[in-house]
Design a protein around this motif. Structure first.
Motif, short mmCIF file in Angstrom:
data_model
loop_
_atom_site.label_atom_id
_atom_site.label_comp_id
_atom_site.label_asym_id
_atom_site.label_seq_id
_atom_site.Cartn_x
_atom_site.Cartn_y
_atom_site.Cartn_z
N GLN A 180 0.98 -0.95 -0.53
CA GLN A 180 0.19 0.02 0.46
C GLN A 180 0.64 1.16 0.15
OE1 GLN A 180 -2.19 -1.00 3.78
NE2 GLN A 180 -3.88 -0.86 2.23
N ILE A 181 2.10 1.40 0.93
CA ILE A 181 2.75 3.22 1.04
C ILE A 181 3.73 2.54 -0.68
CG2 ILE A 181 4.99 3.32 2.15
CD1 ILE A 181 3.51 2.03 4.81
N PHE A 182 3.85 1.56 -1.09
CA PHE A 182 5.05 1.71 -2.17
C PHE A 182 3.94 2.57 -2.81
CE2 PHE A 182 7.94 -1.63 -1.18
CZ PHE A 182 8.80 -1.13 -0.67
N GLN A 183 2.47 2.34 -2.98
CA GLN A 183 1.93 2.27 -4.25
C GLN A 183 1.33 4.03 -3.84
OE1 GLN A 183 -1.46 -0.69 -3.59
NE2 GLN A 183 -1.89 -0.09 -5.66
N VAL A 184 1.52 4.14 -2.31
CA VAL A 184 1.72 5.82 -2.62
C VAL A 184 2.67 6.45 -3.25
CG1 VAL A 184 0.50 7.37 -0.35
CG2 VAL A 184 -0.39 5.80 -0.65
N ILE A 185 3.56 5.95 -2.37
CA ILE A 185 4.64 6.57 -2.88
C ILE A 185 5.02 6.68 -4.01
CG2 ILE A 185 6.99 6.16 -2.85
CD1 ILE A 185 6.93 5.17 -0.15
N GLU A 186 4.42 6.03 -5.04
CA GLU A 186 4.42 6.32 -6.45
C GLU A 186 3.50 7.60 -6.92
OE1 GLU A 186 3.56 3.44 -10.71
OE2 GLU A 186 3.99 2.33 -8.43
N TYR A 187 2.29 7.30 -6.81
CA TYR A 187 1.35 8.75 -6.58
C TYR A 187 2.50 10.18 -6.58
CZ TYR A 187 -2.56 5.58 -7.95
OH TYR A 187 -3.08 4.60 -8.02
N PHE A 188 3.01 9.82 -5.11
CA PHE A 188 3.65 11.41 -4.67
C PHE A 188 5.08 11.59 -4.97
CE2 PHE A 188 2.25 10.57 0.37
CZ PHE A 188 0.91 10.84 -0.42
N ASP A 189 5.27 10.96 -6.14
CA ASP A 189 6.59 10.86 -6.76
C ASP A 189 6.25 11.46 -8.40
OD1 ASP A 189 8.26 10.68 -5.25
OD2 ASP A 189 8.78 8.38 -6.02
N SER A 190 4.69 11.55 -8.61
CA SER A 190 4.22 11.72 -9.88
C SER A 190 4.09 12.78 -9.65
CB SER A 190 3.08 10.59 -10.56
OG SER A 190 1.62 10.96 -8.85
N SER A 191 3.90 13.46 -10.93
CA SER A 191 3.83 14.74 -11.31
C SER A 191 2.13 15.25 -11.47
CB SER A 191 3.84 15.23 -12.34
OG SER A 191 3.02 14.72 -13.53
#
Length: 560
Positions: free
Chosen positions: A113-124
């Protein structure tokens, strides 16, 4: 015996094995509360999978959630032991109840779950955080401040449902939503979730452990344990587990950012897209990354050598791959770890191949798809580079620090402070920047419990107000860093005027402590990221929640 209030259709859906488990639950509730799922499986002579299916048919996400519901039901039973009733709760029992909610919540957090959220936060993507008002708005504001402190831009706090609906209908592209709900059934939150889903906008939800509409609509759903509470129509459910979830998301995100900055390849590797990568010689890249020993030089060759050691890539080299699949392997094996946070569409564009080809490559490795591939590689990479600092270890360490903080608290001081806050004195609660979230939380709950107080968030205003304080005044100050230059004159003046001063801080040797009537110090770490305060104040928020529970208990016991 505890009676579970099950609907008729739920009981009809249970198999004979599951009905036998239900009978066992009715007869042995007390024992089950202290069992693991494996211990219960031995007792009932069924597999753990059967027990999990049973729990899910009853509407719970798993065995831990089921046990929590049993515990709450036991406390409501009229024949429950006196120690479980509300009349005679000691401070230690009260603190344990608070801890059990947070620690149970910590076990619900999943690395994926946290990996998915980090992916979104790392996006634009633009991040919209919806705040419905009241106490929950503090959680949204806290999340916003933490994200901006971490350097994340394009974060927007939305307080109006109509404004949220307008944004989702007009500019849904390249955005994401964070929805926090303490019930999961608030109609405006459900409407925003449905609109987001219709427009393919990712939603991160933080909702209770029970089945609820908001969680079902979310792309990533975080759950927490708590007990819904209200007084004369005013709701004051504990938000501490939600603060904990937000803190853990941000803790892992900051750790990820620091490690990314400490291992970005030199500009020599532009990658297939031609975009040059950040140069490690740039001091702005390295700021805020202490403790991550940087190599003297990082190049594509070293990155390839490092990635080639990953078990998953070693496995891939032993398989018969097509030329296209070899290109996919080479893309991830030889490039920046930032590629592991791209979505499948971005990778397919980079490699001029189809999504289906990438998925087939992942399945050849024994994985279900691309997301599982990214998760596995990131996990192996973490273990290779920092075996002592995987995401799992971060979650475990944080839970341990939470317990250490609670165990070190002085119950006598807590009781003193609770007595002072429920007296007839004038109460001023001060906190600035991130500390203002903790101050505001205490202020709103005190008001809900009919103990009026005054919230002060400006230092200059506090400096003026102290001139009018007297021995019937309480100054409750929250300062993580204990800024002596700013606050020492204020506390000196308050002491001269014989006002009661209470200090919550994270600085054990703060020069402010000798000037306060009562002080409490937590084990929160005063840390910075790029010279910005990112101390989440989890320990301070825990103390405040304990005080709130003590005050609420005094109110109930007094019949007020």
């Amino acid at each position: 015996m505890v009676t579970l209030h099950l609907k008729d259709e739920v009981i009809k859906s249970l198999s004979n094995h599951e009905l036998n488990i239900l009978k066992y639950v009715y007869a042995h509730t007390d024992q089950i509360l202290n069992m693991s799922i494996h211990e219960m499986a031995k007792e009932v002579s069924y597999s753990t999978a059967t027990i999990l299916r049973f729990c899910k048919k009853l509407g719970y996400s798993g065995f831990a959630e089921f046990k929590y519901a049993l515990r709450m039901e036991a406390r409501r039973e009229p024949g429950a032991p006196a120690a479980q009733k509300q009349e005679h709760f000691s401070t230690s029992i009260l603190v344990e109840q608070i801890c059990s909610n947070v620690e149970a919540t910590s076990r619900l957090l999943q690395e994926e779950q946290i990996f998915q959220v980090i992916e979104y936060f790392d996006s634009s993507r633009r991040i919209y955080i919806w705040a419905p008002g009241g106490i929950t708005s503090i959680l949204a504001e806290y999340f916003e401040k933490m994200l901006m402190s971490a350097g994340r831009q394009d974060v927007y706090l939305i307080a109006s449902v109509k404004m949220g609906e307008h944004i989702l209908r007009t500019i849904p592209e390249n955005s994401m939503w964070i929805i926090i709900s303490t019930t999961g059934s608030f109609e405006p939150a459900i409407r925003l979730g449905k609109l987001s889903r219709m427009n393919n906008v990712p939603v991160i939800s933080i909702t209770p452990y029970t089945n609820n509409a908001v969680a079902q609509l979310a792309t990533v759903s975080f759950r927490f344990f708590t007990v819904q509470r209200e007084r004369q129509g005013a709701e004051f459910t504990s938000r501490l587990p939600v603060f904990y979830v937000i803190r853990m998301i941000m803790y892992c995100y900051l750790n990820h950012k620091r490690r990314e900055e400490a291992s970005i390849p030199l500009a020599a590797d532009p990658g297939p897209s031609g975009d040059s990568l950040v140069n490690l010689a740039d001091p702005s890249v390295l700021s805020g990354a202490p403790g991550y020993g940087l190599p003297a030089a990082v190049d594509t060759r070293k990155s390839r050598q490092k990635n080639a050691q990953l078990p998953l890539f070693e496995k891939a080299h032993g398989l018969e791959l097509t030329d296209t699949e070899k290109e996919i392997l080479d893309y991830f094996e030889g490039g920046s770890s930032r590629r592991l946070f791209q979505n499948i569409n971005q990778v397919s564009r980079e490699l001029y191949t189809s999504n289906a080809t990438i998925v087939r490559f992942c399945k050849k490795l024994g994985l279900r798809g691309y997301n599982e591939f990214k998760y596995q590689v990131r996990r192996e990479l973490e273990q290779l580079e920092h075996p002592e600092e995987t995401m799992g270890s971060l979650l475990t360490r944080s839970a341990a620090r939470f317990r250490d903080n609670v165990d070190s608290l002085d119950a006598r001081k807590l009781e003193q402070i609770a007595d002072i806050l429920t007296s007839d004195r004038s109460i001023y609660i001060y906190g600035a920047n991130l500390s203002s979230m903790a101050a505001k939380y205490l202020y709103i709950i005190l008001t809900t419990l009919d103990y009026p107080s005054i919230l002060v968030e400006w230092w200059r205003l506090l400096k003026g107000l102290v001139e009018g304080m007297d021995d019937n005044t309480v100054l409750f100050m929250i300062s993580a860093h204990g800024d002596a230059q700013r606050y020492l004159p204020v506390l000196e003046e308050a002491r001269r005027r014989r006002a009661i001063t209470i200090l919550l801080t994270c600085q054990e040797d703060s020069p402010l402590i000798p000037y306060c009537t009562i002080s409490l110090c937590t084990n929160d770490e005063n840390e910075e990221y790029r010279h910005v305060d990112v101390n989440a104040r989890q320990g301070i928020l825990t103390i405040i929640q304990i005080l709130i529970e003590m005050i609420a208990r005094k109110k109930e016991e007094g019949g007020l």
